[in-house]
Write a protein that holds these residues in place. Structure first.
Motif, PDB file in Angstrom:
ATOM      1  N   SER A   1       0.827  -1.213   0.000  1.00  0.00           N
ATOM      2  CA  SER A   1       0.000   0.000   0.000  1.00  0.00           C
ATOM      3  C   SER A   1       0.858   1.259   0.000  1.00  0.00           C
TER       4      SER A   1
ATOM      5  N   ASN B   1      -4.363   5.641  -1.072  1.00  0.00           N
ATOM      6  CA  ASN B   1      -5.790   5.363  -0.884  1.00  0.00           C
ATOM      7  C   ASN B   1      -6.411   4.474  -1.956  1.00  0.00           C
TER       8      ASN B   1
ATOM      9  N   ASN C   1      -6.540   4.152   9.813  1.00  0.00           N
ATOM     10  CA  ASN C   1      -7.011   3.500   8.584  1.00  0.00           C
ATOM     11  C   ASN C   1      -7.117   1.980   8.670  1.00  0.00           C
TER      12      ASN C   1
END
Length: 221
Positions: A140, A152, A184
């Motif tokens: 990520s 994102n 998150n």
């Protein structure tokens, strides 16, 4: 209830006290130790090799060690890390001359096999490899350095990979690495992740490891 696993990335640890650092995060509730291996070629950083892993085993670390190879060549390192005590070995498909052979080599040496996918790496690799994998590792962030911000658009990629796993009815764990924190992690979990690789948010925390890992786990609803 689904079991979520926290993999503490030692790239952010204090290497002067590495054995103690790892012992402390394990006692605090980390499930896995994540071992980032970089060669200063595939990514612009140089980290640690199999001798460090072997020294940790000799120190008494018995937890699962998850090796992530970010290197231009993987097969020799697969053998070296497996014999040093790795439990899981993941590599990037573009770094193997023969992906099937590399996966088979990992399993031949008694480890779980993982495929690591960068943010821009196509999921087409999974069309041919899904039946051979134990772990799919989704990056990520772009690999190379600690402390980067979560990208994102990776949430959609996590969801797509989870659908592929479920469609094929495979018992494959989905691991996500990069920029995960208490803000998150719940969304990463909802998207489909099973294993959360966390470095800076643990080792650079102002709180104790116990409080930090407790807060991280409590953030997953």
């Amino acid at each position: 209830m689904k079991k979520f696993l926290i993999a503490a990335s030692i790239l952010s640890a204090n290497f002067a006290f590495l054995g103690k650092e790892i012992s402390n995060v394990i006692k605090a509730g980390a499930d896995i130790i994540h071992f980032d291996v970089m060669d200063n070629h595939y990514v612009p950083n140089l980290t640690i090799g199999p001798l460090v892993l072997k020294s940790l085993r000799n120190y008494g670390i018995k937890s699962i060690i998850d090796v992530h190879l970010m290197t231009n060549s993987v097969d020799n390192l697969i053998i070296d890390f497996a014999t040093a005590g790795a439990d899981i070995i993941s590599f990037h498909p573009e770094n193997s001359n023969h992906i099937d052979r590399s996966i088979s080599l990992i399993k031949e040496y008694g480890c779980k096999a993982g495929l690591a996918l960068n943010p821009s790496t196509s999921l087409n690799y999974l069309d041919y490899l899904i039946n051979k994998l134990d772990i799919i590792l989704i990056m990520s962030v772009n690999p190379g350095f600690e402390g980067q911000k979560f990208i994102n658009y990776i949430f959609n990629k996590i969801k797509k990979v989870k659908k592929i796993i479920n469609k094929n009815q495979k018992n494959i764990l989905l691991e996500v690495d990069g920029g995960i924190n208490t803000n998150n992690i719940n969304q990463v979990a909802i998207s489909g992740a099973d294993i959360f690789v966390i470095g800076s948010a643990i080792f650079k925390s102002l709180l104790s490891y116990d409080e930090t890992i407790k807060n991280i786990k409590n953030s997953i609803k």
